[in-house]
Motif scaffolding. Structure first.
Motif, mmCIF file in Angstrom:
data_model
loop_
_atom_site.group_PDB
_atom_site.id
_atom_site.type_symbol
_atom_site.label_atom_id
_atom_site.label_comp_id
_atom_site.label_asym_id
_atom_site.label_seq_id
_atom_site.Cartn_x
_atom_site.Cartn_y
_atom_site.Cartn_z
ATOM 1 N N GLU A 1 0.863 -1.182 0.000
ATOM 2 C CA GLU A 1 0.000 0.000 0.000
ATOM 3 C C GLU A 1 0.897 1.230 0.000
ATOM 4 O OE1 GLU A 1 -2.510 1.284 3.505
ATOM 5 O OE2 GLU A 1 -4.060 0.413 2.215
ATOM 6 N N ASP B 1 3.122 7.561 9.408
ATOM 7 C CA ASP B 1 2.742 8.906 8.973
ATOM 8 C C ASP B 1 3.070 9.159 7.515
ATOM 9 O OD1 ASP B 1 5.476 8.844 9.293
ATOM 10 O OD2 ASP B 1 5.611 10.886 10.100
ATOM 11 N N ALA C 1 1.130 9.221 4.959
ATOM 12 C CA ALA C 1 0.144 10.119 4.340
ATOM 13 C C ALA C 1 0.506 11.579 4.619
ATOM 14 C CB ALA C 1 -1.254 9.802 4.863
ATOM 15 N N MET D 1 -3.530 7.330 -2.905
ATOM 16 C CA MET D 1 -3.153 6.175 -2.103
ATOM 17 C C MET D 1 -3.853 4.936 -2.644
ATOM 18 S SD MET D 1 -4.119 3.855 0.424
ATOM 19 C CE MET D 1 -5.579 4.541 1.171
ATOM 20 N N ASP E 1 -8.749 9.273 -0.369
ATOM 21 C CA ASP E 1 -8.139 8.143 0.339
ATOM 22 C C ASP E 1 -6.901 8.582 1.111
ATOM 23 O OD1 ASP E 1 -10.059 6.447 -0.667
ATOM 24 O OD2 ASP E 1 -8.859 5.871 -2.413
ATOM 25 N N ARG F 1 -6.314 9.101 5.545
ATOM 26 C CA ARG F 1 -5.207 8.523 6.322
ATOM 27 C C ARG F 1 -4.352 9.589 7.010
ATOM 28 N NH1 ARG F 1 -3.615 3.281 5.125
ATOM 29 N NH2 ARG F 1 -5.390 2.092 4.354
ATOM 30 N N SER F 2 -4.617 10.861 6.679
ATOM 31 C CA SER F 2 -3.743 11.929 7.169
ATOM 32 C C SER F 2 -4.326 12.599 8.411
ATOM 33 C CB SER F 2 -3.541 12.973 6.067
ATOM 34 O OG SER F 2 -2.820 14.080 6.551
#
Length: 681
Positions: free
Chosen positions: A439, A504, A506, A543, A588, A592-593
């Motif tokens: 990923e 981290d 993202a 992502m 996306d 995640r951020s």
């Protein structure tokens, strides 16, 4: 033109020579020569440690240990019995030196009637005594073969004077004809005083006691006549029953008492001598390694009994050839060099070291158990030589690896952040040599209008500008922990999440996108005079799952990522031009951020993903959180069918008339309606 085998050999020799020269230059000639000298010393030590001070002491100790570890545990030997003078005998006879020969004469006469196979006497008759006539008569009447001790001044000058030797010869002459034969009672200790080997056979001496007594036995081997190898000791099965039984000579002074011991004598070899606490006592491997006072020392008579038993058993250990010892020493050094040069992790290195030491220790033990004579086998030499060679090779290997590491780290550092490069150098397995599914956070960039710009200025200036621009953006990627995939013209392709992922990633990708925009703006401002205006830097980040690894052909590979996530990031970067944005981030990534410096820009569908609308955001280098929150609320209301949402957006645009991305967003929303997705060509 065809090549001959000779040409190929010459080419190979040149190739090897060039490689050796290259290694020498990297390591350094001085260190290379020093390493060669140390390896030569290690080889010699691995072969000749038995001849080196301190080394020989260690070798003897190791030999003693493995001899006892492999020594068979046996019941009391039924073939040999010792009849001995004891300290109590000396006290009873009031005689110490020479021993009471009258008692010896009586014991011989009575033993002769008990059916012994042979009698060996480890007592020197080397000076005249009053009871000699009685002893001579006993010897002359013996029907049992008797082997009487003899020693010569030439071979034992410390203890045997010429007059003593002369007396012994005269005494033996008086026993002829008869059944008494001279025998050598020679034994030899090592310089440390331990009995490990059979004695030498100097010329002029009669047969050794064990050789003489075992002659004619079924397992008697003619090689024992000159055998000078190891004494093979045996250990008792029970501590209260020694390998050889001992009977005081006093018990055989009277015929009636001697007859009661017929079962202990009949059919056995009888060895007669002293078992006196301070005379004729020697160390053996067993006594040397025993606890203080536990086993004491061993009598010379028992050494002779051990040799006799070994000869009766026909146990001659196999000799290890000199060529085999040289070959083993060479293999030990080669193995150490290979282990030292091979770069391994600390755990694997420890396994190699422990495994090598275990093998070097176990090999002599296995050979000893298999019937080889390992006295002279340099186990300590192997360990010491291996250690010296390993240290020397490791030192040279570190010098070579340090040079290669600097080069590798420099090369990796052009594509990977420094901490990732260091981790990969410590553990290369982290950089998969095959494709693996990961990923990742993919990034594509583009310099607006650079293609048109490059046609307006000189090629040299194009190269200068492009190199400067790519250097700035590459530095940003690496500073934020990303992996540089490739450059395509003025575009930079990078990703986060491989070969090493971080929680981290993202945030790192979004921060890198904003930093790239700012680097691009600085690049525009610092353009040399005469260069036409340079456009903005546009970035797309998405992502998703990709196949990451080394791809390519034999001899040329590239670490890259393949898959839909890379394509989507490329589409987002291209969408900036139509949406009048600069830094487009997919929903996306934002999900995640933890960063809040992004504003929503609706939904779009891109070529190749028409069935999957993408929620998109624009990163805000200036980080206007108030506007971002307000715009988020407007879009939520719009999707819920709030008719006032469009009016609120118009109001925001009137407050920010230069924000063309908001204008474009308004136009798209009016065309698609609530919940819709704007399709890009």
């Amino acid at each position: 033109m065809a090549t001959t085998p000779a040409d190929q050999n010459d080419a190979a020799e040149i190739s090897y020579g060039t490689a050796a020269t290259r290694i020498a230059r990297k390591v350094g000639w001085r260190q290379l020569i020093g390493t060669a000298i140390v390896l030569l010393i290690a080889l010699m030590f691995a072969r000749y440690s038995w001849h080196v001070p301190l080394g020989v002491d260690a070798e003897r100790a190791f030999y003693d240990v493995r001899l006892l570890m492999t020594a068979p545990r046996v019941p009391q030997d039924p073939r040999i019995v010792m009849v001995v003078y004891t300290d109590e005998t000396l006290e009873a006879t009031a005689r110490r030196s020479p021993l009471d020969r009258s008692l010896l004469a009586k014991a011989l006469t009575n033993l002769d009637k008990l059916g012994a196979k042979g009698i060996g006497i480890d007592i020197l008759i080397d000076e005249e005594q009053p009871e000699d006539a009685e002893l001579i008569k006993a010897f002359q009447g013996m029907k049992t073969p008797v082997h009487l001790a003899f020693a010569a001044n030439a071979t034992n000058g410390v203890y045997v004077q010429p007059w003593q030797e002369s007396f012994m010869r005269d005494f033996l002459a008086k026993l002829k004809p008869g059944n008494v034969h001279p025998t050598s009672i020679r034994i030899e200790a090592d310089p440390d005083g331990v009995m490990r080997s059979w004695p030498s056979r100097p010329p002029g001496l009669p047969p050794l006691l064990s050789n003489a007594m075992a002659r004619g036995e079924p397992k008697d081997d003619p090689r024992f006549l000159t055998y000078h190898g190891s004494l093979l000791y045996r250990l008792p099965q029970r501590t209260d029953r020694p390998v050889f039984s001992k009977l005081p000579i006093d018990l055989f002074a009277l015929p009636e008492a001697a007859e009661m011991l017929r079962g202990q004598i009949q059919g056995r070899y009888v060895l007669m001598g002293g078992d006196i606490s301070d005379v004729d006592q020697f160390d053996t491997p067993a006594t040397r390694l025993s606890k203080a006072g536990e086993s004491g020392t061993t009598t010379g008579l028992e050494i002779h009994a051990t040799m006799l038993a070994q000869e009766l058993d026909g146990r001659i250990p196999r000799h290890i050839a000199n060529t085999a010892l040289w070959g083993a020493a060479f293999l030990v050094i080669v193995a150490a060099v290979l282990a030292g040069f091979t770069e391994l992790s600390a755990a694997r290195n420890a396994i190699v070291i422990v495994g090598s030491v275990a093998l070097l220790v176990a090999t002599p033990l296995i050979l000893q158990r298999a019937g080889f004579d390992t006295q002279g086998l340099p186990m300590f030499g192997w360990l010491g030589g291996w250690t010296l060679a390993f240290i020397a090779a490791s030192s040279a290997g570190r010098a070579l690896a340090s040079d290669e590491r600097r080069f590798a780290q420099s090369a990796l550092g052009k594509y990977l952040p420094p901490d990732v490069a260091k981790q990969i150098l410590r553990d290369p397995d982290k950089l998969a040599l095959h494709g693996e599914q990961r990923e990742i956070f993919a990034m594509f960039t583009d310099l607006e209008g650079f293609t048109q710009l490059s046609s307006q200025i000189a090629p040299a200036m194009v190269a200068q500008l492009l190199n400067r621009y790519l250097d700035l953006l590459s530095a940003v990627v690496l500073e934020h922990g990303g992996t540089l995939d490739k450059f395509v013209g003025d575009a930079v392709i990078a990703f986060w999440g491989a070969p090493i992922s971080r929680p981290d990633d993202a945030d790192r990708a979004i921060r890198a996108a904003m930093a790239m925009y700012e680097a691009g703006e600085r690049f525009r401002r610092e353009a040399p005079p005469g260069v036409p205006p340079i456009g903005r830097t546009r970035v797309g980040v998405h992502m998703g799952v990709a196949i990451v690894g080394n791809f390519g052909g034999e001899g040329r590979i590239q670490y890259t990522a393949l898959g839909d996530s890379m394509n989507a990031a490329s589409r987002l970067e291209s969408a900036n031009k139509k949406l009048l944005t600069t830094l487009l981030i997919s929903g996306d990534v934002v999900a995640r951020s933890t960063l809040k410096c992004v504003r929503p820009m609706g939904r779009i569908t891109v070529r190749g993903r028409s069935a999957t609308p993408m929620t998109i955001y624009e990163a805000l280098p200036d980080c206007d959180l108030v506007q971002a929150a307000a715009l988020t609320k407007i879009l939520e209301n719009f999707d819920q069918g709030d008719a006032d949402a469009i009016s609120s957006l118009r109001t925001m645009i009137s407050q920010n008339p230069t924000d063309l991305a908001l204008v474009n967003l308004l136009e798209r929303l009016e065309r698609i309606g609530p919940g819709g997705s704007y399709a890009l060509d």
